[in-house]
Design a protein around this motif. Structure first.
Motif, PDB file in Angstrom:
ATOM      1  N   PRO A  13       0.856  -1.196   0.000  1.00  0.00           N
ATOM      2  CA  PRO A  13       0.000   0.000   0.000  1.00  0.00           C
ATOM      3  C   PRO A  13       0.892   1.245   0.000  1.00  0.00           C
ATOM      4  O   PRO A  13       1.649   1.467   0.938  1.00  0.00           O
ATOM      5  CB  PRO A  13      -0.784  -0.135   1.312  1.00  0.00           C
ATOM      6  CG  PRO A  13       0.115  -0.933   2.207  1.00  0.00           C
ATOM      7  CD  PRO A  13       0.920  -1.841   1.313  1.00  0.00           C
ATOM      8  N   VAL A  14       0.826   2.018  -1.048  1.00  0.00           N
ATOM      9  CA  VAL A  14       1.793   3.108  -1.229  1.00  0.00           C
ATOM     10  C   VAL A  14       1.151   4.480  -1.370  1.00  0.00           C
ATOM     11  O   VAL A  14       1.842   5.496  -1.361  1.00  0.00           O
ATOM     12  CB  VAL A  14       2.679   2.833  -2.461  1.00  0.00           C
ATOM     13  CG1 VAL A  14       3.609   1.659  -2.203  1.00  0.00           C
ATOM     14  CG2 VAL A  14       1.829   2.597  -3.706  1.00  0.00           C
ATOM     15  N   ASP A  15      -0.164   4.509  -1.498  1.00  0.00           N
ATOM     16  CA  ASP A  15      -0.892   5.766  -1.669  1.00  0.00           C
ATOM     17  C   ASP A  15      -2.134   5.703  -0.791  1.00  0.00           C
ATOM     18  O   ASP A  15      -3.224   5.388  -1.247  1.00  0.00           O
ATOM     19  CB  ASP A  15      -1.255   5.962  -3.144  1.00  0.00           C
ATOM     20  CG  ASP A  15      -2.005   7.264  -3.396  1.00  0.00           C
ATOM     21  OD1 ASP A  15      -2.144   8.070  -2.452  1.00  0.00           O
ATOM     22  OD2 ASP A  15      -2.457   7.467  -4.538  1.00  0.00           O
ATOM     23  N   MET A  16      -1.937   6.001   0.493  1.00  0.00           N
ATOM     24  CA  MET A  16      -2.989   5.743   1.476  1.00  0.00           C
ATOM     25  C   MET A  16      -4.200   6.665   1.354  1.00  0.00           C
ATOM     26  O   MET A  16      -5.206   6.447   2.012  1.00  0.00           O
ATOM     27  CB  MET A  16      -2.411   5.810   2.882  1.00  0.00           C
ATOM     28  CG  MET A  16      -2.336   4.461   3.579  1.00  0.00           C
ATOM     29  SD  MET A  16      -1.268   3.235   2.789  1.00  0.00           S
ATOM     30  CE  MET A  16       0.318   3.688   3.423  1.00  0.00           C
ATOM     31  N   SER A  67       2.820   7.687   2.975  1.00  0.00           N
ATOM     32  CA  SER A  67       2.646   7.163   1.620  1.00  0.00           C
ATOM     33  C   SER A  67       3.921   7.326   0.800  1.00  0.00           C
ATOM     34  O   SER A  67       4.324   8.451   0.491  1.00  0.00           O
ATOM     35  CB  SER A  67       1.495   7.897   0.927  1.00  0.00           C
ATOM     36  OG  SER A  67       0.278   7.687   1.605  1.00  0.00           O
ATOM     37  N   PRO A  68       4.565   6.230   0.400  1.00  0.00           N
ATOM     38  CA  PRO A  68       5.785   6.335  -0.413  1.00  0.00           C
ATOM     39  C   PRO A  68       5.630   7.158  -1.681  1.00  0.00           C
ATOM     40  O   PRO A  68       6.571   7.821  -2.115  1.00  0.00           O
ATOM     41  CB  PRO A  68       6.099   4.871  -0.739  1.00  0.00           C
ATOM     42  CG  PRO A  68       5.557   4.114   0.430  1.00  0.00           C
ATOM     43  CD  PRO A  68       4.295   4.838   0.805  1.00  0.00           C
ATOM     44  N   ILE A  69       4.429   7.171  -2.266  1.00  0.00           N
ATOM     45  CA  ILE A  69       4.219   7.910  -3.506  1.00  0.00           C
ATOM     46  C   ILE A  69       4.498   9.400  -3.330  1.00  0.00           C
ATOM     47  O   ILE A  69       4.877  10.096  -4.282  1.00  0.00           O
ATOM     48  CB  ILE A  69       2.791   7.663  -4.050  1.00  0.00           C
ATOM     49  CG1 ILE A  69       2.728   8.011  -5.536  1.00  0.00           C
ATOM     50  CG2 ILE A  69       1.750   8.403  -3.224  1.00  0.00           C
ATOM     51  CD1 ILE A  69       1.457   7.528  -6.214  1.00  0.00           C
ATOM     52  N   GLN A  90      -2.980   0.565  -6.574  1.00  0.00           N
ATOM     53  CA  GLN A  90      -1.835   1.048  -5.811  1.00  0.00           C
ATOM     54  C   GLN A  90      -0.540   0.817  -6.592  1.00  0.00           C
ATOM     55  O   GLN A  90       0.309   1.705  -6.696  1.00  0.00           O
ATOM     56  CB  GLN A  90      -1.767   0.342  -4.461  1.00  0.00           C
ATOM     57  CG  GLN A  90      -2.906   0.700  -3.514  1.00  0.00           C
ATOM     58  CD  GLN A  90      -2.728   2.084  -2.912  1.00  0.00           C
ATOM     59  OE1 GLN A  90      -1.737   2.361  -2.241  1.00  0.00           O
ATOM     60  NE2 GLN A  90      -3.691   2.962  -3.153  1.00  0.00           N
ATOM     61  N   GLY A  91      -0.389  -0.382  -7.140  1.00  0.00           N
ATOM     62  CA  GLY A  91       0.775  -0.663  -7.957  1.00  0.00           C
ATOM     63  C   GLY A  91       0.806   0.182  -9.220  1.00  0.00           C
ATOM     64  O   GLY A  91       1.868   0.641  -9.652  1.00  0.00           O
ATOM     65  N   VAL A  92      -0.366   0.399  -9.829  1.00  0.00           N
ATOM     66  CA  VAL A  92      -0.456   1.198 -11.045  1.00  0.00           C
ATOM     67  C   VAL A  92      -0.046   2.638 -10.776  1.00  0.00           C
ATOM     68  O   VAL A  92       0.785   3.218 -11.495  1.00  0.00           O
ATOM     69  CB  VAL A  92      -1.886   1.145 -11.626  1.00  0.00           C
ATOM     70  CG1 VAL A  92      -2.018   2.111 -12.804  1.00  0.00           C
ATOM     71  CG2 VAL A  92      -2.245  -0.271 -12.046  1.00  0.00           C
ATOM     72  N   ARG A  93      -0.606   3.237  -9.738  1.00  0.00           N
ATOM     73  CA  ARG A  93      -0.294   4.639  -9.413  1.00  0.00           C
ATOM     74  C   ARG A  93       1.189   4.815  -9.092  1.00  0.00           C
ATOM     75  O   ARG A  93       1.829   5.759  -9.565  1.00  0.00           O
ATOM     76  CB  ARG A  93      -1.129   5.096  -8.212  1.00  0.00           C
ATOM     77  CG  ARG A  93      -2.599   5.327  -8.495  1.00  0.00           C
ATOM     78  CD  ARG A  93      -3.340   5.668  -7.204  1.00  0.00           C
ATOM     79  NE  ARG A  93      -4.747   5.898  -7.424  1.00  0.00           N
ATOM     80  CZ  ARG A  93      -5.280   7.076  -7.734  1.00  0.00           C
ATOM     81  NH1 ARG A  93      -4.489   8.135  -7.877  1.00  0.00           N
ATOM     82  NH2 ARG A  93      -6.578   7.210  -7.921  1.00  0.00           N
ATOM     83  N   PHE A  94       1.707   3.928  -8.275  1.00  0.00           N
ATOM     84  CA  PHE A  94       3.102   4.032  -7.854  1.00  0.00           C
ATOM     85  C   PHE A  94       4.029   3.870  -9.059  1.00  0.00           C
ATOM     86  O   PHE A  94       4.982   4.642  -9.245  1.00  0.00           O
ATOM     87  CB  PHE A  94       3.389   2.958  -6.804  1.00  0.00           C
ATOM     88  CG  PHE A  94       4.656   3.174  -6.025  1.00  0.00           C
ATOM     89  CD1 PHE A  94       5.062   4.439  -5.624  1.00  0.00           C
ATOM     90  CD2 PHE A  94       5.435   2.088  -5.644  1.00  0.00           C
ATOM     91  CE1 PHE A  94       6.226   4.625  -4.880  1.00  0.00           C
ATOM     92  CE2 PHE A  94       6.595   2.259  -4.903  1.00  0.00           C
ATOM     93  CZ  PHE A  94       6.987   3.528  -4.518  1.00  0.00           C
ATOM     94  N   SER A  95       3.743   2.890  -9.893  1.00  0.00           N
ATOM     95  CA  SER A  95       4.572   2.640 -11.066  1.00  0.00           C
ATOM     96  C   SER A  95       4.558   3.835 -12.019  1.00  0.00           C
ATOM     97  O   SER A  95       5.597   4.214 -12.583  1.00  0.00           O
ATOM     98  CB  SER A  95       4.090   1.392 -11.801  1.00  0.00           C
ATOM     99  OG  SER A  95       4.249   0.252 -10.997  1.00  0.00           O
ATOM    100  N   ASN A  96       3.394   4.416 -12.212  1.00  0.00           N
ATOM    101  CA  ASN A  96       3.299   5.588 -13.087  1.00  0.00           C
ATOM    102  C   ASN A  96       4.145   6.745 -12.563  1.00  0.00           C
ATOM    103  O   ASN A  96       4.820   7.442 -13.337  1.00  0.00           O
ATOM    104  CB  ASN A  96       1.844   6.021 -13.245  1.00  0.00           C
ATOM    105  CG  ASN A  96       1.033   5.070 -14.112  1.00  0.00           C
ATOM    106  OD1 ASN A  96       1.594   4.271 -14.864  1.00  0.00           O
ATOM    107  ND2 ASN A  96      -0.277   5.136 -13.997  1.00  0.00           N
ATOM    108  N   GLU A  97       4.105   6.949 -11.270  1.00  0.00           N
ATOM    109  CA  GLU A  97       4.886   8.034 -10.673  1.00  0.00           C
ATOM    110  C   GLU A  97       6.377   7.748 -10.789  1.00  0.00           C
ATOM    111  O   GLU A  97       7.180   8.627 -11.129  1.00  0.00           O
ATOM    112  CB  GLU A  97       4.480   8.208  -9.209  1.00  0.00           C
ATOM    113  CG  GLU A  97       4.987   9.480  -8.554  1.00  0.00           C
ATOM    114  CD  GLU A  97       4.315  10.737  -9.089  1.00  0.00           C
ATOM    115  OE1 GLU A  97       4.929  11.818  -8.980  1.00  0.00           O
ATOM    116  OE2 GLU A  97       3.196  10.635  -9.625  1.00  0.00           O
TER     117      GLU A  97
END
Length: 308
Positions: A195-198, A233-235, A260-267
């Motif tokens: 979970p990277v974008d809480m 949130s790491p993002i 969560q994986g999609v958002r983080f990867s895009n960033e």
């Protein structure tokens, strides 16, 4: 909260397939054989501050390092054995020293205690590399679920002492342990469905409620603590600097949404920090997502980064 903790424990037991009756929650920790067991990285007596170190049986003088962190919705302070059994062995087989660490649970200490513990473990590894046959010219980090969150947070906060969002400041590095003069930086990160974008955990749109694991993690309802939610949130921390990431997430994950994986990867991709995003069809929160192909991808990524 107890239901979430039980679910997290049962997930890890399912991943390992080695559960035995007896002990906490009706089970005891599976048997493992680390080269160095229960090493305390903080200079205290806490179970939460212990690590196990696994070395390949190849007779080398030193081994490059991957730190691995369990998932438990941040509720456990002692699941390091599960980490090795679920994802550590492929890395040892590939020639890495694997360091499986405990950290304080969210019920005994609130954030940033957990990332402070991770940073302390990383500093300890560098300070004691000779003692444990470690080559810290490369230190990678990985974790699954909440462990993926902590691994990712460690990666995006290299060389960061503290961070402020709005009216809230947290000490990221912390002062845990006795090796404060050493670096806690990491060289590569593999995030397994963390979970990277809480702020977007509920249906990929908004905050989870006041009974969620992240609410326990910060000590309050996420919707009422927007600044703290950014800080956990790491993002929030992604920049063009720092290590490269491999992100792995199952498309059928009902615990940590696939978005969560999609958002983080895009960033990460926008900042030039993404190696690859592996989206696993039918992958759940561990089962199916953990497979021979994704383990191989993890190993290949760490080998590539370690060779630089």
């Amino acid at each position: 909260m107890k239901k979430v903790l039980f679910t997290a424990i049962m997930l890890c037991l399912a991943l390992t397939g080695m559960a035995q009756p007896q002990g906490f929650g009706g089970f005891k920790m599976p048997e493992t054989n680390p080269t160095f067991k229960d090493v305390n990285y903080a200079g205290d007596s806490l179970e939460a501050h212990r690590m196990d170190i696994y070395l390949p049986d190849t007779g080398q003088e030193r081994y490059k390092v991957v730190v691995a962190i369990y998932g438990s919705a941040w509720f456990s302070n002692n699941m390091k054995a599960m980490t090795y059994l679920s994802m550590g062995k492929p890395l040892v087989d590939a020639g890495f020293a694997v360091v499986c660490i405990n950290h304080r649970s969210s019920t005994e200490a609130k954030f940033p205690a957990q990332i402070n513990d991770v940073k302390a473990a990383l500093r300890f590894i560098r300070a004691h590399q000779n003692e444990y046959k470690l080559d810290t010219s490369f230190v990678g980090i990985t974790g699954f679920s909440s462990g993926g969150h902590l691994a990712s947070l460690a990666g995006v906060t290299n060389s960061m002492a503290s961070r402020t969002e709005g009216n809230v400041t947290v000490e990221i590095e912390g002062t845990v342990g006795q090796c404060l003069e050493y670096s806690s930086n990491v060289d590569a990160v593999v995030d397994w469905f963390g979970p990277v974008d809480m702020a977007h955990m509920n249906n990929c749109e908004t905050y989870n409620d006041e009974k969620s694991p992240e609410a326990v993690f910060i000590g309050g309802a996420p919707a009422e603590n927007a600044d703290m939610v950014k800080l956990i949130s790491p993002i929030t921390y992604v920049t063009t600097l720092g290590p490269r990431f491999l992100v792995i997430h199952g498309e059928a994950d009902t615990v940590v949404p696939h978005c969560q994986g999609v958002r983080f990867s895009n960033e990460l991709k926008a900042c030039g920090r993404l190696e690859e995003f592996i989206s696993v069809p039918e992958g759940q929160h561990g089962p199916v997502t953990f497979n021979d192909n994704t383990f191989s991808k993890m190993v290949e990524f760490f080998k590539k980064e370690a060779a630089k």
